[in-house]
Design an enzyme around this catalytic site. Sequence first.
Site, PDB file in Angstrom:
ATOM      1  CG  HIS A   5      -0.389  -0.008   2.539  1.00 55.89           C
ATOM      2  ND1 HIS A   5       0.065   1.122   3.172  1.00 55.89           N
ATOM      3  CD2 HIS A   5      -0.191  -1.024   3.417  1.00 55.89           C
ATOM      4  CE1 HIS A   5       0.511   0.812   4.378  1.00 55.89           C
ATOM      5  NE2 HIS A   5       0.379  -0.490   4.552  1.00 55.89           N
ATOM      6  CG  ASP A  49      -2.636   4.048   2.878  1.00 58.38           C
ATOM      7  OD1 ASP A  49      -2.186   2.985   2.416  1.00 58.38           O
ATOM      8  OD2 ASP A  49      -3.527   4.089   3.760  1.00 58.38           O
ATOM      9  CD  GLU A  55      -3.069  -1.442   5.480  1.00 60.97           C
ATOM     10  OE1 GLU A  55      -3.109  -2.498   6.126  1.00 60.97           O
ATOM     11  OE2 GLU A  55      -2.582  -0.382   5.941  1.00 60.97           O
ATOM     12  CD  GLU A  56      -1.577   2.171   7.687  1.00 61.45           C
ATOM     13  OE1 GLU A  56      -2.260   1.697   8.604  1.00 61.45           O
ATOM     14  OE2 GLU A  56      -0.406   1.830   7.476  1.00 61.45           O
ATOM     15  CG  HIS A  90       0.377   2.943  12.738  1.00 57.38           C
ATOM     16  ND1 HIS A  90      -0.880   2.399  12.942  1.00 57.38           N
ATOM     17  CD2 HIS A  90       0.715   2.613  11.474  1.00 57.38           C
ATOM     18  CE1 HIS A  90      -1.273   1.777  11.848  1.00 57.38           C
ATOM     19  NE2 HIS A  90      -0.306   1.894  10.936  1.00 57.38           N
TER      20      HIS A  90
END
Length: 369
Positions: free
Chosen positions: A80, A82, A141-142, A344
């Site tokens: 992904h 993002d 995706e997040e 994150h």
Amino acid sequence: MTAQQTQALAPATLDLGLEVGALTAALVDIPSVSGSEQRLADAVERELRALPRLRVERYGNNLVARTGFGLPERVVLAGHLDTVPIADNLPSRVEGGRLYGCGATDMKSGVAVQLKIAAELGAADGPTPAREVTFVFYDCEEIEAERNGLGHLVREHPEWLAADFAILLEGTNAQVEGGCKGTLRATVRTSGVRAHSARDWLGVNAIHQAAPVLARLAGYQAREVDVEGLLYRECLNAVGITGGVAGNVIPDECVVTVNYRFAPDRTEQQAAAHVEEVFEGFDVQVTDSAPGAAPGLTLPAAAAFAALVGGTPVAKQGWTDVARFAGSGVPAVNYGPGDATLAHTRQEYVELERITRALATLRRWLDLE
């Protein structure tokens, strides 16, 4: 308009000739928070379309590039584009063999590996691999499952994803992680009676009514489940709480948002039933969910890849898009250079050596070395 704003609007550029660590840094330095991936997707598309031996398709900010050598087996390499919101961790920097920056581990280092292999196979004078390869780069995706770009491709263009096996380059410290846990979010709502806070006996405080909800969470004993030889640890947690009208008002509503990460032996429906059972007597509404995926490491393609990587595969203690591949009938594993425990975080980084290792492993698997 400031210089920073002008730069943010300018087309982004990539150089696939860069060493894989430097390419990771270049990707990290193009911000692509979920929902704002177009600038990066445009840059990736330009580079892919310049490679004559790749067929490139685009749907929204999702890109699929495929080789066409006429080989009998096809593998997907997916990642992904993002990231989570930036946390004062751009631009990227290198210190002590580590590349720091938003998305370095989750998962632009994996995307860099994909792009390096795409550049090699797509070049006019590139080698012929042992397997056909489909490269998938997708958005969102997040965030909530309904916006996930791979999900859009599965629904709208499943033929682009047809394959015998898939590798999702999510962070695994360059080891194989099997399957994934499912994820479910739900609201648990309590009601009361609004009143002036100086005369609280005339009301019922909905926030106070939520105390049993929090007590059940605090006392919850999560399962540890063996699925096909891998141990998955479930989690049920409050991730948000809202309530209150004003500083002098007894609130008549309180909402606790919970997240349940469930082992792949449970379906989404079973997971929802379990959450409703835990909070029996309260108003429970499921707001978002996605299924897990069993490891599938006994399947020939997965077993062969795990044997090549070496080490002992472990369970993926999170949700990833291997679940979407598995749901489409494509066996899939997680394998990438990043460290999922750093995803994150403000201090997110990736070990440069692991990016190099992951690239070398995939090149060896494709018989490019």
